[in-house]
Design an enzyme around this catalytic site. Sequence first.
Site, PDB file in Angstrom:
ATOM      1  CB  CYS A 253     -34.613  -2.331 -17.081  1.00 50.96           C
ATOM      2  SG  CYS A 253     -34.123  -2.461 -18.735  1.00 50.96           S
TER       3      CYS A 253
HETATM    4  N1  LIG Z   1     -36.249  -2.860 -23.259  1.00 51.51           N
HETATM    5  C1  LIG Z   1     -35.694  -1.841 -22.558  1.00 51.51           C
HETATM    6  O1  LIG Z   1     -36.171  -0.690 -22.047  1.00 51.51           O
HETATM    7  C2  LIG Z   1     -34.244  -2.030 -22.295  1.00 51.51           C
HETATM    8  C3  LIG Z   1     -33.491  -0.947 -21.812  1.00 51.51           C
HETATM    9  C4  LIG Z   1     -32.116  -0.816 -21.845  1.00 51.51           C
HETATM   10  C5  LIG Z   1     -31.619  -2.170 -21.925  1.00 51.51           C
HETATM   11  N2  LIG Z   1     -32.147  -3.174 -22.629  1.00 51.51           N
HETATM   12  C6  LIG Z   1     -31.250  -4.427 -22.402  1.00 51.51           C
HETATM   13  O2  LIG Z   1     -31.079  -4.723 -23.950  1.00 51.51           O
HETATM   14  C7  LIG Z   1     -31.103  -6.115 -24.152  1.00 51.51           C
HETATM   15  C8  LIG Z   1     -32.087  -6.306 -25.226  1.00 51.51           C
HETATM   16  O3  LIG Z   1     -33.483  -6.048 -24.536  1.00 51.51           O
HETATM   17  P1  LIG Z   1     -34.691  -5.685 -25.526  1.00 51.51           P
HETATM   18  O4  LIG Z   1     -35.835  -5.065 -24.690  1.00 51.51           O
HETATM   19  O5  LIG Z   1     -34.359  -5.123 -26.873  1.00 51.51           O
HETATM   20  O6  LIG Z   1     -35.132  -7.414 -25.690  1.00 51.51           O
HETATM   21  P2  LIG Z   1     -36.256  -7.907 -26.566  1.00 51.51           P
HETATM   22  O7  LIG Z   1     -36.765  -9.144 -26.143  1.00 51.51           O
HETATM   23  O8  LIG Z   1     -37.243  -6.876 -27.020  1.00 51.51           O
HETATM   24  O9  LIG Z   1     -35.361  -8.165 -28.395  1.00 51.51           O
HETATM   25  C9  LIG Z   1     -34.494  -9.115 -28.333  1.00 51.51           C
HETATM   26  C10 LIG Z   1     -34.726  -9.531 -29.716  1.00 51.51           C
HETATM   27  O10 LIG Z   1     -33.437 -10.361 -29.886  1.00 51.51           O
HETATM   28  C11 LIG Z   1     -33.808 -11.330 -30.645  1.00 51.51           C
HETATM   29  N3  LIG Z   1     -32.778 -12.564 -30.610  1.00 51.51           N
HETATM   30  C12 LIG Z   1     -32.630 -13.448 -29.537  1.00 51.51           C
HETATM   31  N4  LIG Z   1     -31.393 -14.179 -29.495  1.00 51.51           N
HETATM   32  C13 LIG Z   1     -31.067 -13.731 -30.842  1.00 51.51           C
HETATM   33  C14 LIG Z   1     -29.901 -14.181 -31.675  1.00 51.51           C
HETATM   34  N5  LIG Z   1     -28.984 -15.072 -31.235  1.00 51.51           N
HETATM   35  N6  LIG Z   1     -29.522 -13.561 -32.631  1.00 51.51           N
HETATM   36  C15 LIG Z   1     -30.531 -12.526 -33.086  1.00 51.51           C
HETATM   37  N7  LIG Z   1     -31.469 -12.084 -32.473  1.00 51.51           N
HETATM   38  C16 LIG Z   1     -31.740 -12.748 -31.387  1.00 51.51           C
HETATM   39  C17 LIG Z   1     -35.101 -11.780 -30.118  1.00 51.51           C
HETATM   40  O11 LIG Z   1     -35.749 -12.698 -31.230  1.00 51.51           O
HETATM   41  C18 LIG Z   1     -35.789 -10.607 -30.000  1.00 51.51           C
HETATM   42  O12 LIG Z   1     -36.350 -10.066 -31.225  1.00 51.51           O
HETATM   43  C19 LIG Z   1     -31.370  -6.646 -22.904  1.00 51.51           C
HETATM   44  O13 LIG Z   1     -29.888  -6.896 -22.199  1.00 51.51           O
HETATM   45  C20 LIG Z   1     -32.000  -5.621 -21.972  1.00 51.51           C
HETATM   46  O14 LIG Z   1     -31.821  -5.952 -20.703  1.00 51.51           O
HETATM   47  C21 LIG Z   1     -33.564  -3.221 -22.488  1.00 51.51           C
END
Ligand SMILES: NC(=O)c1ccc[n+]([C@@H]2O[C@H](COP(=O)([O-])OP(=O)(O)OC[C@H]3O[C@@H](n4cnc5c(N)ncnc54)[C@H](O)[C@@H]3O)[C@@H](O)[C@H]2O)c1
Length: 396
Positions: A253
């Site tokens: 983030c």
């Molecule tokens: N991790 C955090 O603390 C956090 C907090 C708030 C917001 N976010 C936001 O949330 C979003 C996701 O982050 P995250 O940390 O969960 O990411 P992550 O990398 O942990 O997980 C993302 C998942 O999406 C999957 N993926 C990718 N392309 C895909 C598709 N086309 N169809 C289905 N699955 C697919 C990947 O295989 C992966 O398992 C981002 O925009 C991030 O900025 C993250």
Amino acid sequence: MRVAIIGQGYVGLTIAVGAAEAGHQVLGFDVNPSLVSQLNSGHSHIEGVSNQVLQGIISTGKYQSSTDATLLDGSDVVVIAVPTPLDNERNPDLTYVHAAAELISKHVKNSALIVNESTSYPGTLRKEIAARIVGVEHLFASSPERVDPGNTQWGTKNTPRLIGGLTPAAVAKAREFYGSFCDSIIEVSSPEVAEAAKIFENTFRQVNIALVNEFAQISDALGISSREVIEAAATKPYGFMPFNPGPGVGGHCIPVDPSYLAHVANEVGVPATFIKRANEVNLAMPAYVVKRIISAAGGSISDKSVVVVGVSYKANVADTRETPAAAVIDLLRAQGALVVWHDDLVGSWRGEASSPLTGHDIAVVVTKHDGVDINAIKSSQYVFDCTGTVPGVEGI
Ligand SMILES: NC(=O)c1ccc[n+]([C@@H]2O[C@H](COP(=O)([O-])OP(=O)(O)OC[C@H]3O[C@@H](n4cnc5c(N)ncnc54)[C@H](O)[C@@H]3O)[C@@H](O)[C@H]2O)c1
């Protein structure tokens, strides 16, 4: 409701648990087959969801994970929770968001509520998601995820949830869905406001962390403790909020989201000067840490054995994305130091395994997980602490 969540990472799996425990029928869709089979066998890959909780929602029949996109059809709610990284030029990379929109366009043939939780710049829901999904009249809302991995006080249930919809019907449906597992729903006037609020929150942190990192360097040069100054300043009951200095910023983030805001600012002709400068200050912190260590070692760390303690980007999580530990290690090695790292939560990283903590010339504490033995850290001849958690040693 039948709920499909696209992406089963930190955000998607957390929401899946909240929704399944509230009684919804949840499909955790992901393109990663090994993750899907791991989840279906009841093994969570994130700290915030225990195996026990995951096994609980599987055993009640409320949750299954799948790579089969045809199962998305018939969903009442589809939540997008996919990565939003930066490309090589540090510009927003919406490839995953576009792929999710294409999946919905191809497979969801009934009218559904489509919610984007992935962090992105204002206009993403309208222009990059809704505009790409054709043929069916869906409801569209933005509800940016605010999860803080490892935070036991604030989770999905008690963190207020922002909702901005393209239509009042979308807001109403999103309120109904999130209201079933979140205590407080805050409606804003548009998806753009919700999207902007999320990246502004993280930019606020990025800029303040940079400010305190710069202040730590000023304090050190003045011969006073920045942490003591911050503690003193924080006794003011209004107008001040404490941030702690550190070796830089990591995770998905803080290092990334402000660049989404800077990108959109450039597009509308406003220079995002604070974001750019904050990035520079934070990215320079590993070099500052190494400079301090070299100076304490009398000008050279060549052939010194160094253990870097904690390589994840923050305490009590195993996430190494964008961790400043990488730059700290590379810079120490560039100075001829013999560097290993210790982090039992991470275990293995960049082709190397966690090493024993004791018996080194120098220990550099980048991240201090609970349970890491302070006496073992102090068994090294010299300790530099970037976390303010090891009493009686030098650091920032
Ligand atoms: N991790 C955090 O603390 C956090 C907090 C708030 C917001 N976010 C936001 O949330 C979003 C996701 O982050 P995250 O940390 O969960 O990411 P992550 O990398 O942990 O997980 C993302 C998942 O999406 C999957 N993926 C990718 N392309 C895909 C598709 N086309 N169809 C289905 N699955 C697919 C990947 O295989 C992966 O398992 C981002 O925009 C991030 O900025 C993250």
